[in-house]
Scaffold this active site. Structure first.
Site, short mmCIF file in Angstrom:
data_model
loop_
_atom_site.label_atom_id
_atom_site.label_comp_id
_atom_site.label_asym_id
_atom_site.label_seq_id
_atom_site.Cartn_x
_atom_site.Cartn_y
_atom_site.Cartn_z
CD GLU A 158 -2.85 1.19 2.39
OE1 GLU A 158 -3.18 0.11 2.90
OE2 GLU A 158 -3.27 2.29 2.78
CE LYS B 287 -5.73 -1.59 5.60
NZ LYS B 287 -4.96 -0.65 4.79
CG ASP C 273 2.62 -16.52 10.99
OD1 ASP C 273 1.77 -15.88 10.37
OD2 ASP C 273 2.44 -17.70 11.36
CG HIS D 186 -4.26 7.45 1.09
ND1 HIS D 186 -5.18 6.46 1.19
CD2 HIS D 186 -3.36 7.22 2.05
CE1 HIS D 186 -4.86 5.67 2.18
NE2 HIS D 186 -3.76 6.11 2.73
C1 MEV Z 1 -5.47 3.09 5.33
O1 MEV Z 1 -4.73 1.97 4.89
C2 MEV Z 1 -5.42 3.17 6.82
C3 MEV Z 1 -6.29 4.25 7.44
O2 MEV Z 1 -7.63 4.13 6.99
C4 MEV Z 1 -6.19 4.10 8.93
C5 MEV Z 1 -7.15 4.95 9.72
O3 MEV Z 1 -8.22 5.31 9.20
O4 MEV Z 1 -6.82 5.22 10.90
C6 MEV Z 1 -5.81 5.62 7.02
#
Ligand code: MEV
Length: 449
Positions: A85, A283, A299, A396
């Site tokens: 990513e 995430k 892992d 992004h």
């Molecule tokens: C994107 O890979 C991860 C985010 O969505 C994490 C978050 O919202 O805290 C930017």
């Protein structure tokens, strides 16, 4: 769909030819050439990669990058990261730089215990089984795995304890032997599973041969023996802290340091309460954690499964990180289970995993736990900081724009023009295509045309 028997017995060329014939439309020779193009030029190294898994046709490339300026407990690290990513390494680096100017990261390993179970069925008076376990069986089991634990004991680890647990309230006749281990610098899966399988055999034999048991009591039915990837007692805590005024102002969002800290803390509170936000929030933490886990040959499935289970330990899924504002201080913390190894498994076999560990100064498992937790925290800080200030799309989309331009085979000059054009415009696949078409038709940017 075409099925096949004995696929694993075919050699690489035969496997690719079969795949191309039945599942792909391009010329089989082109496909063979494509797969070959990703093979390593060094045949010996390619053998190492092939040996890592089964039915290997080629290698799958992912970017290997580094995030510099991670000051952790006063020492500066450059952290290797493998991730698909875009913007994850940039976010980790930005978080690292921000905190390197505010005292750095702090980290502490709280515990390192690993766990595994023999899950078995037993039909009888449980008091009798507990009596046998406490008076004799436990010591027999410990002695029985001595040949397996000795080496680990010499390295400072080994078997810590075995408990017998009555689980008949969960499933009829269900009991567990729960064993805890210290595996020092190894992740320890093979060691633990070997011990557990040894326990299972020993338990079955000892119960069968014990004269206090009769009839069905003599038959232990082992269901399975396996380590648990849930390691709530293999925990590391990482945190950053500074005076609120030292956070600085966030001019683009028109927030001063105190407004920022309150908004940031509210975002964390939301991730504590709302499962939709908590999942995305965590995430983001695993964006950083997994990237280092992969780069060091650990892992990532085990780490993710455990982290998410741990995030649910209070009965609902919540944020792994926490934020406090106390006595004029901003304190941001991550507490996360990380069962990792710096010896064994892929860590020394994969040449780049080995190199990653060298870049990190060949840490032991505890030090690696601290580094990974800090990267998770940095990642989380950068994501939430962006969310509560400029929004996430700004950063992004810059990376996204690069990827789209690359997809369309943009030249250096087209890339430069596109970055200028999309500076204050929405990046989307179709917008970039339109921009390039116009630019290529006119040989002028749409700005000028
Ligand atoms: C994107 O890979 C991860 C985010 O969505 C994490 C978050 O919202 O805290 C930017």
């Amino acid at each position: 769909m075409q099925k096949i028997k004995g696929f694993s017995k075919l050699n690489r060329t035969e496997k690719i030819a079969w795949l191309a014939k039945h599942f792909l439309t391009s010329n089989p020779l082109d496909i063979a050439r494509e797969f070959s193009s990703y093979m390593h030029a060094n045949a010996e190294l390619q053998k190492v990669f092939d040996g890592i898994s089964e039915n290997t046709l080629t290698n799958f490339y992912l970017p290997y990058g580094v995030a510099p300026n991670f000051v952790i407990n006063g020492r500066t690290y450059v952290v290797p990261m493998v991730i698909e990513e875009s913007s994850v390494v940039a976010a980790a680096s930005a978080g690292a730089k921000f905190w390197s100017e505010r005292g750095g990261f702090h980290a502490e390993v709280i515990s390192t215990t690993k766990v595994g179970h023999v899950h078995f069925l037993w039909r009888g008076d449980s008091d009798k089984l507990f009596d046998f376990f406490n008076t004799e069986l436990k010591q027999i089991l410990i002695a029985d795995v001595k040949h397996l634990t000795e080496n680990m004991e010499n390295r400072g680890g080994g078997l810590k304890d075995i408990e017998l647990i009555d689980c008949t309230h969960l499933e009829p006749e269900y009991f567990q032997l729960k064993a805890t281990f210290e595996t020092v610098d190894a992740m320890g899966a093979n060691f633990i599973n070997s011990c557990l399988e040894e326990f299972a055999g020993c338990l079955t034999e000892e119960v069968k041969e014990n004269k206090n048991f009769s009839g069905a009591e003599r038959d232990v039915e082992v269901v399975m023996s396996i380590l648990s990837n849930y390691t709530p007692d293999c925990i590391v805590k990482a945190w950053v802290e500074c005076k609120i005024s030292d956070l600085g102002n966030f001019e683009e969002a028109e927030l001063n340091s105190s407004q920022f800290s309150r908004k940031f803390k509210t975002a964390i509170n939301i991730a504590k309460q709302d499962v939709y936000r908590a999942t995305t929030h965590n995430k983001g933490i695993f964006n950083g954690v997994d990237a280092v886990i992969l780069a060091t040959g650990n892992d990532f499935r085990a780490i993710e499964a455990c982290g998410h289970a741990y995030a649910s330990r209070n009965g609902k899924y919540e944020s792994l990180s926490d934020c406090k504002i106390e006595n004029g201080k901003f304190i941001f913390t991550l507490e996360i289970p990380l069962s990792v190894g710096t010896v064994g498994g892929l860590t020394k076999l994969h040449p780049l995993a080995k190199r990653s560990l060298e870049i990190l100064g060949n840490p032991g498992a505890k030090e690696l736990m601290k580094i990974i937790a800090c990267v998770g925290l940095a990642q989380n800080f950068s994501a939430v900081k962006a969310l509560v200030t400029s929004g996430i799309q700004k950063g992004h989309m810059k990376m996204h724009l690069s990827n789209i331009l690359r997809h369309f085979g943009a030249s250096d000059i087209e890339i430069e023009k596109a970055f200028a054009y999309f500076h204050d415009r929405t990046v989307s696949f179709s917008n970039v295509r339109e921009f390039l078409n116009t630019y290529r038709n006119n040989n002028l940017s749409p700005e000028k045309s």
